[in-house]
Write an enzyme that holds these catalytic residues in place. Structure first.
Site, mmCIF file in Angstrom:
data_model
loop_
_atom_site.group_PDB
_atom_site.id
_atom_site.type_symbol
_atom_site.label_atom_id
_atom_site.label_comp_id
_atom_site.label_asym_id
_atom_site.label_seq_id
_atom_site.Cartn_x
_atom_site.Cartn_y
_atom_site.Cartn_z
ATOM 1 N N HIS A 172 0.874 -1.274 0.162
ATOM 2 C CA HIS A 172 0.116 -0.148 -0.066
ATOM 3 C C HIS A 172 0.892 1.403 0.032
ATOM 4 C CE1 HIS A 172 -3.423 -2.478 0.939
ATOM 5 N NE2 HIS A 172 -4.121 -1.491 0.579
ATOM 6 N N ASP A 173 1.938 1.334 0.911
ATOM 7 C CA ASP A 173 2.653 2.539 1.041
ATOM 8 C C ASP A 173 3.782 2.211 2.093
ATOM 9 O OD1 ASP A 173 3.818 4.760 0.371
ATOM 10 O OD2 ASP A 173 2.372 6.150 0.972
#
Length: 383
Positions: free
Chosen positions: A359-360
């Site tokens: 996701h990050d």
């Protein structure tokens, strides 16, 4: 066997892949401009790893390379040409340094000015990384099954395979070509946000149209998408929970019940905000006679299990994780009792660590991933 139906299916595959690859080039240039060449470079390196490395090294190399791409994209901010030009100019002789720096800045800035409709290509490239891994591992596992066709062994009709068989049964050895790979990874309807389709299933559906593709079903799905879009508009018009949250209010003035309702309806809006692009791009794929997995198969209010909520939220990603991470790690383990459950918990921790990094790359998302493992722990232990 090269029966007439098999030959026509092969011809259909070649025709559709040829179109998908050609359209992907135009689509990529429109989206990312000159940054399209960076995307193609990453694709080529990944394909070369799959084809050049020995089978025993391929899984590890695939994971190292693609996780490395996630980190590099984050830290390199999409590798602006101006930065690349400045780096190259620094290798020039000292006497030519001022002139080379100016020239580098000029051509780097010029290339960066043609950035397309989505200049920050690296933001959504995480979805492409999943397809890169899918191709490499599907190809790797196909090398273990060269002794015979799984279709013949199971006596299956290739034109009427189940969704599971389309995923599990390897494509033909000649199907793992660069053109098929390029068309799959950059398949336009699913390129930006998915849903995630595995390479094996993409090839199978390009060769034979799934029986689930029917005009009435596609029309009904389009109507459902329009209803979802209208629902989002109505909620944003009449429910002010997003505006309240963005205005940085004095939270002390709200009662506990009001705060809980703000959170509850905010989650519904987030659910719809993610549902709409996934429904739109899946509808585009259905119109192209490709049936990818559905995401968000249940409303978030219709979940009584943390595991079921996760499995249904980003369903295609969950299926990808099960195939390429959870099962290769051993799944829930073969040992009975507490040891098998402990192994399952450990594997889930690995899974959600990857999910967070995908996701990050932020510490708070790592913590979020580990908390999810904690939340599903009672169900795992009870099961």
């Amino acid at each position: 066997m090269n029966t007439p139906s098999a030959l026509s299916a092969d011809a259909r595959l070649k025709q559709r892949v040829r179109f998908d690859a050609g359209f992907a080039c135009l689509y990529l240039l429109a989206l990312h401009g000159t940054s399209a060449f960076k995307v193609v470079a990453i694709l080529y390196i990944n394909f070369s790893l799959a084809k050049c490395l020995p089978r025993s090294y391929l899984p590890l190399a695939t994971w190292v390379f693609n996780i490395g791409v996630l980190f590099a994209n984050e830290w390199g901010r999409g590798y602006p040409y101006e930065e690349i030009a400045r780096l190259l100019s620094s290798w020039s002789p000292a006497s030519a340094m001022p002139a080379s720096e100016k020239a580098a800045q000029n051509w780097g800035t010029y290339l960066d000015s043609y950035s397309g409709l989505q200049p920050r290509w690296e933001i959504l490239f995480n979805f492409t990384v999943l397809r890169l891994i899918s191709f490499d591992l599907d190809y790797c596992w196909s090398l273990d099954r060269l002794g015979g066709s799984a279709l013949e062994k199971k006596q299956l009709d290739p034109s009427d395979l189940s969704e599971r068989d389309r995923v599990d049964i390897s494509a033909k050895s000649e199907d793992y070509s660069f053109r098929n790979y390029f068309a799959y990874v950059l398949y336009s309807p699913l390129y930006l946000t998915g849903p995630i389709l595995t390479f094996n299933e993409y090839i199978s559906q390009q060769r034979y149209t799934p029986k689930s593709i029917r005009r009435d079903r596609t029309v009904l799905y389009a109507i459902r998408f329009l209803v979802s879009l209208l629902t989002m508009e109505v909620m944003l018009h009449f429910l002010y929970v997003v505006a309240i949250s963005k205005s940085q209010p004095t939270w002390e003035i709200y009662t506990p019940f009001q705060l809980s309702m703000l959170g509850y309806f905010n989650l519904h809006i987030i659910w719809l905000k993610l549902l709409l692009p996934w429904r739109f791009f899946r509808l585009w794929a259905l119109l192209d006679c490709i049936d990818p997995p559905e995401n968000m198969v249940r409303c978030m209010s219709d979940n009584y299990s943390a595991l079921a909520f996760w499995r249904g939220w980003h369903r295609s990603f969950n299926r990808w994780i099960v195939r390429y991470i959870y099962i290769p790690l051993g799944g829930s383990g073969t040992s009975p009792g507490s040891w098998g459950k402990a192994w399952s918990v450990f594997n889930m921790l690995i899974v959600f660590t990857f999910v967070a990094l995908w996701h990050d790359i932020q510490l708070k998302l790592l913590i979020w991933g580990w908390l999810i493992t904690l939340f599903v722990l009672p169900e795992v232990l009870a099961g």
